[in-house]
Scaffold this motif. Structure first.
Motif: not given
Length: 288
Positions: A171-179, A231-238, A263-269
């Motif tokens: 689960l931890l390894r699958r989160g980021p787009a860049d392992r 005031p809220t900013l929500a970020l998530t990876g592409e 966020v372009p090119g990013a994942g879940h972490q």
């Protein structure tokens, strides 16, 4: 406990539980509470802390049952965890604070800010859907939560976390787009922390609470009357495999005070993949 330069550790009594937190930055600076996701603890912020410690008083909280905090039955629902965020401010004598939260911590953060907006001066939410998604968007993304089937059924969930650390590492390894964003030692740290009996129970209970209570609340539209006055900013990876951009964008346009950035090119972490960007967006939001 993992070591991080410039960090000091403390405990706060919140609702009868002793909750651990790691603190950095000047005591008189504007306070920022940082809340980890699953299956992590305060050390999830190790790359963000050095970037913000010069401007803020950073308070990296271990939520009940995780890391070095105590836990108890009934303290893992979203309502209870949101109340604990407010209780943490009370315990430290803070009238209000900024908030940065990730994953399941961000889910509780949304509710805390919606219920008690006067206690949170700004909210940076990372890799988690907000409280107001359109039903069509949630149904189309439900399959992405397949892995929770192994975690949300007692006592299976706690057994998986305790005795099958390879699943947690996956689960931890699958989160980021860049392992490479999560090193082997860091993955091992969080996977081993999740094996502690109390942390395993907490992990199971957080997932169970979402299934039993929150999904039904979303379907009934129970959160629609709440407004993100903070005031809220929500970020998530592409390339977030759990919270895709379309899920976060769903319903956001109807909520004043809520902005979404992909966020372009990013994942879940994001705290580990893009710490510089997280720090930059925190400064823009909190110091405007």
């Amino acid at each position: 406990m993992p070591e991080l330069a410039g960090v000091r550790h403390g405990t706060a009594e919140v609702g009868g539980l002793r909750l651990h937190y790691a603190e950095a930055g000047p005591a008189g600076a504007p306070p920022v509470v940082l809340v980890h996701g699953f299956p992590q603890h305060w050390f999830a912020w190790r790359r963000v802390v050095p970037l913000l410690a010069g401007d803020f008083r950073l308070l990296c909280l271990d939520m009940p049952g995780f890391g070095w905090s105590e836990g108890a039955p009934g303290r893992w629902s979203t309502e209870a965890r949101a109340a604990d965020l407010v209780g943490f401010l009370d315990a430290l004598g803070l009238d209000s604070a900024f908030l940065i939260a990730h994953d399941w911590g961000a889910w509780a953060g949304y509710l805390a800010c919606a219920r008690r907006p006067e206690r949170f001066d700004g909210y940076l939410a990372l890799n988690m859907v907000h409280l107001w998604p359109e039903r069509r968007g949630t149904l189309g993304s439900a399959w992405r939560f397949w892995y929770t089937l192994a975690l949300e059924w007692p006592p299976l969930g706690r057994a998986v976390l305790r005795h099958w650390p390879a699943f947690t590492r996956y689960l931890l390894r699958r989160g980021p787009a860049d392992r490479s964003a999560l090193g082997a030692a860091e993955v091992a740290e969080f996977a081993e922390a999740a094996r502690v009996p109390l942390a395993a129970l907490a992990g199971e209970s957080v997932h169970r609470a979402f299934v039993v209570r929150d999904i039904a609340a979303l379907r009934r539209g129970e959160f629609r009357a709440l407004r993100p006055l903070t005031p809220t900013l929500a970020l998530t990876g592409e390339h977030d495999p759990v919270i895709p951009p379309r899920l976060l964008l769903s319903g956001a346009e109807s909520r004043d005070g809520l902005r979404v950035e992909i966020v372009p090119g990013a994942g879940h972490q994001l705290p580990e993949e893009r710490p510089e960007l997280v720090a930059d967006r925190a400064r823009r939001l909190f110091l405007r």
